[in-house]
Motif scaffolding. Structure first.
Motif, PDB file in Angstrom:
ATOM      1  N   TYR A 134       0.834  -1.205   0.000  1.00  0.00           N
ATOM      2  CA  TYR A 134       0.000   0.000   0.000  1.00  0.00           C
ATOM      3  C   TYR A 134       0.865   1.249   0.000  1.00  0.00           C
ATOM      4  O   TYR A 134       0.676   2.173  -0.798  1.00  0.00           O
ATOM      5  CB  TYR A 134      -0.910  -0.042   1.230  1.00  0.00           C
ATOM      6  N   HIS A 135       1.839   1.285   0.893  1.00  0.00           N
ATOM      7  CA  HIS A 135       2.666   2.476   1.031  1.00  0.00           C
ATOM      8  C   HIS A 135       3.771   2.537  -0.017  1.00  0.00           C
ATOM      9  O   HIS A 135       4.356   3.603  -0.231  1.00  0.00           O
ATOM     10  CB  HIS A 135       3.250   2.543   2.438  1.00  0.00           C
ATOM     11  N   TRP A 136       4.048   1.435  -0.660  1.00  0.00           N
ATOM     12  CA  TRP A 136       5.008   1.425  -1.766  1.00  0.00           C
ATOM     13  C   TRP A 136       4.375   2.028  -3.022  1.00  0.00           C
ATOM     14  O   TRP A 136       5.064   2.453  -3.925  1.00  0.00           O
ATOM     15  CB  TRP A 136       5.482  -0.001  -2.014  1.00  0.00           C
ATOM     16  N   GLY A 137       3.035   2.025  -3.056  1.00  0.00           N
ATOM     17  CA  GLY A 137       2.343   2.644  -4.173  1.00  0.00           C
ATOM     18  C   GLY A 137       1.769   1.683  -5.188  1.00  0.00           C
ATOM     19  O   GLY A 137       1.400   2.091  -6.289  1.00  0.00           O
ATOM     20  N   VAL A 138       1.661   0.395  -4.838  1.00  0.00           N
ATOM     21  CA  VAL A 138       1.022  -0.565  -5.742  1.00  0.00           C
ATOM     22  C   VAL A 138      -0.452  -0.191  -5.887  1.00  0.00           C
ATOM     23  O   VAL A 138      -1.112   0.145  -4.905  1.00  0.00           O
ATOM     24  CB  VAL A 138       1.160  -2.002  -5.205  1.00  0.00           C
ATOM     25  N   ILE A 139      -0.976  -0.261  -7.098  1.00  0.00           N
ATOM     26  CA  ILE A 139      -2.363   0.119  -7.358  1.00  0.00           C
ATOM     27  C   ILE A 139      -3.239  -1.132  -7.432  1.00  0.00           C
ATOM     28  O   ILE A 139      -3.013  -2.017  -8.268  1.00  0.00           O
ATOM     29  CB  ILE A 139      -2.492   0.913  -8.674  1.00  0.00           C
ATOM     30  N   ASP A 140      -4.193  -1.211  -6.554  1.00  0.00           N
ATOM     31  CA  ASP A 140      -5.259  -2.221  -6.653  1.00  0.00           C
ATOM     32  C   ASP A 140      -6.539  -1.541  -6.207  1.00  0.00           C
ATOM     33  O   ASP A 140      -6.935  -1.625  -5.049  1.00  0.00           O
ATOM     34  CB  ASP A 140      -4.957  -3.446  -5.802  1.00  0.00           C
ATOM     35  N   TYR A 141      -7.170  -0.856  -7.128  1.00  0.00           N
ATOM     36  CA  TYR A 141      -8.287   0.016  -6.832  1.00  0.00           C
ATOM     37  C   TYR A 141      -9.386  -0.674  -6.042  1.00  0.00           C
ATOM     38  O   TYR A 141      -9.862  -0.173  -5.034  1.00  0.00           O
ATOM     39  CB  TYR A 141      -8.843   0.589  -8.134  1.00  0.00           C
ATOM     40  N   SER A 142      -9.803  -1.863  -6.489  1.00  0.00           N
ATOM     41  CA  SER A 142     -10.928  -2.504  -5.806  1.00  0.00           C
ATOM     42  C   SER A 142     -10.824  -4.022  -5.737  1.00  0.00           C
ATOM     43  O   SER A 142     -11.828  -4.707  -5.583  1.00  0.00           O
ATOM     44  CB  SER A 142     -12.242  -2.107  -6.489  1.00  0.00           C
ATOM     45  N   GLY A 143      -9.605  -4.578  -5.876  1.00  0.00           N
ATOM     46  CA  GLY A 143      -9.477  -5.998  -5.607  1.00  0.00           C
ATOM     47  C   GLY A 143      -9.049  -6.893  -6.740  1.00  0.00           C
ATOM     48  O   GLY A 143      -9.236  -8.111  -6.653  1.00  0.00           O
ATOM     49  N   GLY A 144      -8.449  -6.364  -7.784  1.00  0.00           N
ATOM     50  CA  GLY A 144      -7.952  -7.232  -8.848  1.00  0.00           C
ATOM     51  C   GLY A 144      -6.960  -8.240  -8.326  1.00  0.00           C
ATOM     52  O   GLY A 144      -6.936  -9.397  -8.763  1.00  0.00           O
ATOM     53  N   TYR A 145      -6.129  -7.803  -7.378  1.00  0.00           N
ATOM     54  CA  TYR A 145      -5.165  -8.702  -6.747  1.00  0.00           C
ATOM     55  C   TYR A 145      -5.713  -9.289  -5.451  1.00  0.00           C
ATOM     56  O   TYR A 145      -5.650 -10.498  -5.226  1.00  0.00           O
ATOM     57  CB  TYR A 145      -3.868  -7.949  -6.436  1.00  0.00           C
ATOM     58  N   GLY A 193       6.028   6.108 -14.421  1.00  0.00           N
ATOM     59  CA  GLY A 193       5.078   5.070 -14.811  1.00  0.00           C
ATOM     60  C   GLY A 193       5.715   3.716 -15.023  1.00  0.00           C
ATOM     61  O   GLY A 193       5.110   2.676 -14.729  1.00  0.00           O
ATOM     62  N   GLY A 194       6.952   3.708 -15.543  1.00  0.00           N
ATOM     63  CA  GLY A 194       7.634   2.432 -15.730  1.00  0.00           C
ATOM     64  C   GLY A 194       7.880   1.727 -14.418  1.00  0.00           C
ATOM     65  O   GLY A 194       7.738   0.503 -14.308  1.00  0.00           O
ATOM     66  N   VAL A 195       8.223   2.503 -13.396  1.00  0.00           N
ATOM     67  CA  VAL A 195       8.413   1.936 -12.055  1.00  0.00           C
ATOM     68  C   VAL A 195       7.087   1.395 -11.526  1.00  0.00           C
ATOM     69  O   VAL A 195       7.050   0.350 -10.870  1.00  0.00           O
ATOM     70  CB  VAL A 195       8.993   2.997 -11.104  1.00  0.00           C
ATOM     71  N   GLN A 196       6.007   2.114 -11.821  1.00  0.00           N
ATOM     72  CA  GLN A 196       4.688   1.659 -11.378  1.00  0.00           C
ATOM     73  C   GLN A 196       4.362   0.293 -11.964  1.00  0.00           C
ATOM     74  O   GLN A 196       3.838  -0.589 -11.271  1.00  0.00           O
ATOM     75  CB  GLN A 196       3.613   2.663 -11.801  1.00  0.00           C
ATOM     76  N   PHE A 197       4.671   0.103 -13.230  1.00  0.00           N
ATOM     77  CA  PHE A 197       4.398  -1.182 -13.872  1.00  0.00           C
ATOM     78  C   PHE A 197       5.195  -2.300 -13.197  1.00  0.00           C
ATOM     79  O   PHE A 197       4.674  -3.400 -12.977  1.00  0.00           O
ATOM     80  CB  PHE A 197       4.740  -1.103 -15.358  1.00  0.00           C
ATOM     81  N   LEU A 198       6.441  -2.022 -12.849  1.00  0.00           N
ATOM     82  CA  LEU A 198       7.253  -3.025 -12.155  1.00  0.00           C
ATOM     83  C   LEU A 198       6.674  -3.329 -10.773  1.00  0.00           C
ATOM     84  O   LEU A 198       6.692  -4.480 -10.320  1.00  0.00           O
ATOM     85  CB  LEU A 198       8.694  -2.537 -12.032  1.00  0.00           C
ATOM     86  N   LYS A 199       6.150  -2.302 -10.107  1.00  0.00           N
ATOM     87  CA  LYS A 199       5.511  -2.520  -8.805  1.00  0.00           C
ATOM     88  C   LYS A 199       4.319  -3.453  -8.936  1.00  0.00           C
ATOM     89  O   LYS A 199       4.083  -4.315  -8.073  1.00  0.00           O
ATOM     90  CB  LYS A 199       5.068  -1.190  -8.203  1.00  0.00           C
ATOM     91  N   GLN A 200       3.563  -3.289 -10.020  1.00  0.00           N
ATOM     92  CA  GLN A 200       2.401  -4.147 -10.238  1.00  0.00           C
ATOM     93  C   GLN A 200       2.827  -5.608 -10.407  1.00  0.00           C
ATOM     94  O   GLN A 200       2.157  -6.526  -9.924  1.00  0.00           O
ATOM     95  CB  GLN A 200       1.630  -3.685 -11.475  1.00  0.00           C
ATOM     96  N   ILE A 201       3.937  -5.815 -11.090  1.00  0.00           N
ATOM     97  CA  ILE A 201       4.448  -7.178 -11.288  1.00  0.00           C
ATOM     98  C   ILE A 201       4.891  -7.786  -9.963  1.00  0.00           C
ATOM     99  O   ILE A 201       4.553  -8.931  -9.632  1.00  0.00           O
ATOM    100  CB  ILE A 201       5.618  -7.171 -12.294  1.00  0.00           C
ATOM    101  N   VAL A 202       5.638  -7.025  -9.175  1.00  0.00           N
ATOM    102  CA  VAL A 202       6.126  -7.527  -7.887  1.00  0.00           C
ATOM    103  C   VAL A 202       4.967  -7.877  -6.961  1.00  0.00           C
ATOM    104  O   VAL A 202       4.969  -8.927  -6.301  1.00  0.00           O
ATOM    105  CB  VAL A 202       7.052  -6.486  -7.226  1.00  0.00           C
ATOM    106  N   ALA A 203       3.962  -7.013  -6.912  1.00  0.00           N
ATOM    107  CA  ALA A 203       2.802  -7.274  -6.062  1.00  0.00           C
ATOM    108  C   ALA A 203       2.075  -8.539  -6.486  1.00  0.00           C
ATOM    109  O   ALA A 203       1.635  -9.342  -5.645  1.00  0.00           O
ATOM    110  CB  ALA A 203       1.845  -6.088  -6.093  1.00  0.00           C
ATOM    111  N   ALA A 204       1.946  -8.740  -7.800  1.00  0.00           N
ATOM    112  CA  ALA A 204       1.284  -9.948  -8.304  1.00  0.00           C
ATOM    113  C   ALA A 204       2.053 -11.194  -7.884  1.00  0.00           C
ATOM    114  O   ALA A 204       1.456 -12.201  -7.466  1.00  0.00           O
ATOM    115  CB  ALA A 204       1.158  -9.881  -9.821  1.00  0.00           C
ATOM    116  N   LEU A 205       3.373 -11.151  -7.979  1.00  0.00           N
ATOM    117  CA  LEU A 205       4.188 -12.304  -7.585  1.00  0.00           C
ATOM    118  C   LEU A 205       4.037 -12.603  -6.100  1.00  0.00           C
ATOM    119  O   LEU A 205       3.978 -13.769  -5.685  1.00  0.00           O
ATOM    120  CB  LEU A 205       5.656 -12.043  -7.927  1.00  0.00           C
ATOM    121  N   PHE A 206       3.954 -11.548  -5.281  1.00  0.00           N
ATOM    122  CA  PHE A 206       3.754 -11.749  -3.842  1.00  0.00           C
ATOM    123  C   PHE A 206       2.409 -12.416  -3.571  1.00  0.00           C
ATOM    124  O   PHE A 206       2.328 -13.383  -2.799  1.00  0.00           O
ATOM    125  CB  PHE A 206       3.830 -10.411  -3.112  1.00  0.00           C
TER     126      PHE A 206
END
Length: 486
Positions: free
Chosen positions: A184-195, A390-403
């Motif tokens: 959450y504080h790292w800035g990963v976006i999951d607006y309403s529960g995709g992850y 934005g490129g960093v944001q995309f990488l954050k999305q990948i890391v969050a998904a792997l977690f």
């Protein structure tokens, strides 16, 4: 002149209307929570009971009904504050009851654990509203997971699994991404529960299907729905309820909620049309079940970015969600030995894990900076297509998904192996042959004997009691449409 106590109780100066309460926000949040609740009760109950073979209608509906009730009690006893309470670990909150009036009548706080650079979010309604709203999300996650193990999981094992998975799996994802945790504080976006909801339920469901084992061979090969029209009624409740699902995510009746509701419906409609078009192209006719699958993948895909992408991006996400999961279900499934081996009854891996992951990644591309500023706790958030970070944001999305994937595989496995030490995970074959009558002593429809108990000596083990079955469909068998060969 005497004051009427009843008029005082409902006035703006009543103790029940503190100066921080926004009646509109509170009314919308309770409405949104009810809409999400209706997705499960009766939406998915009707859908599950209708999309399975008649002999599993009662069992499938009951699994959803039980989960809804069990999650609520576990949620208020300990679950809510593990997901949205004070920090215990960077990915987990301290468990505690959410039952006392001193806790429930005070202004809501999201999250309760403070970390820079994020500020504490404080909606303009009481904690009781937020506890109930988040319960409906937790409940539907378990019910979506159930779709992977319908038609063979021991109901007693399911009754033990629900509270354990809620506590040791769901709360971790919810706290990490929504409740003040490290993602959450790292800035990963999951607006309403995709992850938090869809990727986790799809991965956990697939994992559970592996450990529980497959249905009978006859059920995997021939699993026609017992009532297509009722299935559509359940699907309709699911679609309409999604306006509360994504519209309630901003925690307020604001412009972001309006954007989210519009995008949700645009993406779902686009995905349904794309999936149906692919069915017509490759199978020669549109499938109603396929349309429902396409509707669902569209709803899932838009969820992580519903209030953060522009409407044209919602159409692109709908095209992706109507095609990519279609390919994984109808083509790649045939080529993968693992997907063939695991009996995922309703294909939750494709409709929720694949679509949820797709939505999270596309959000990392399409999240619009101005919309992000309206709601996200981390400043300067944006998708990769908008430059900057934005490129960093995309990488954050990948890391969050792997977690999320790793945690759900490991936690679900440990929970099920622990339960297996005391309760068989799969029903015995003699129960699998009969279905609801053997498991519950009840039947969905009284097609013979006015609902009397099934008598195998009267009807015969090899006699079909279901009437004429429907023609084979690529969506109603364990192979999930693997007959297609592109």
């Amino acid at each position: 002149m005497a004051t009427n106590p009843s008029s005082f109780a409902y006035s703006d100066v009543s103790p029940a209307v503190p100066n921080w309460l926004n009646k509109g926000d509170n009314a919308w949040q309770l409405t949104a929570a009810t809409l999400v609740g209706l997705q499960s009760m009766p939406g998915l109950i009707i859908l599950y009971a209708s999309i399975v073979k008649k002999k599993w209608a009662v069992n499938s509906a009951f699994m959803a009904l039980y989960a809804f009730a069990a999650v609520l009690i576990c949620w208020v006893l300990v679950g809510y504050r593990m997901a949205f309470g004070d920090e215990l670990l960077p990915f987990w909150g301290k468990g505690a009851p959410a039952l006392g009036q001193k806790f429930l009548i005070h202004r809501a706080k999201v999250p309760e654990s403070k970390h820079l650079p994020s500020e504490m979010v404080e909606p303009f309604y009481p904690m009781a509203t937020l506890v109930y709203f988040q319960f409906t999300f937790a409940a539907i996650t378990l019910i979506l997971l159930a779709g992977s193990v319908l038609g063979r999981m021991n109901i007693k094992a399911w009754m033990a699994f629900v509270p354990l998975w809620l506590i040791f799996s769901y709360t971790v994802g919810a706290f990490s991404l929504w409740g003040g945790g490290f993602l959450y504080h790292w800035g990963v976006i999951d607006y309403s529960g995709g992850y938090v909801i869809h990727l986790s339920s799809g991965i956990a469901g697939f994992t559970a299907a592996y450990w529980v084992g497959p249905r009978l061979k006859s059920d995997r090969e021939r699993f026609p729905p017992n009532n297509v029209l009722l299935m559509l009624a359940g699907a309709g409740l699911l679609w309409m309820g999604w306006s509360g699902f994504n519209g309630g995510a901003p925690y307020a009746a604001n412009i972001n909620a309006s954007i989210a509701v519009l995008n949700t419906n645009i993406c779902a409609a686009t995905s349904l049309l794309v999936w149906t078009s692919l069915d017509v192209m490759f199978f020669g006719k549109p499938s109603v079940i396929g349309a429902v699958q396409g509707m669902m993948t569209g709803l899932v895909c838009i969820t992580p970015g519903a209030g953060l992408v522009q409407a044209w991006a919602a159409i692109i996400m709908g095209i992706a969600s109507g095609s990519v999961p279609w390919v994984t279900m109808m083509v790649l499934h045939k080529k993968s030995s693992l997907l063939q081996k695991v009996d995922d009854t309703l294909g939750a891996f494709h409709t929720h894990a694949v679509a949820g992951l797709l939505g999270g990644l596309l959000t990392g591309l399409f999240a619009e900076p101005a919309l992000c500023r309206l709601i996200l706790p981390v400043s300067n958030s944006r998708g990769a297509f908008y430059g900057g970070n934005g490129g960093v944001q995309f990488l954050k999305q990948i890391v969050a998904a792997l977690f999320v994937i790793a945690w759900n595989v490991v936690s679900t496995t440990i929970i099920l192996l622990g339960i297996r030490c005391f309760i068989p995970l799969r029903m015995p074959d003699e129960q699998l042959l009969i279905g609801d009558d053997a498991v519950h002593g009840e039947e969905a429809y009284a097609l013979w004997g006015d609902g009397e108990k099934y008598d195998p000596t009267k009807h015969g083990w090899n006699t079909s009691v279901y009437g004429e079955e429907l023609a084979p469909s690529p969506y109603i068998n364990g192979a999930r449409g693997v007959t297609i060969n592109l």
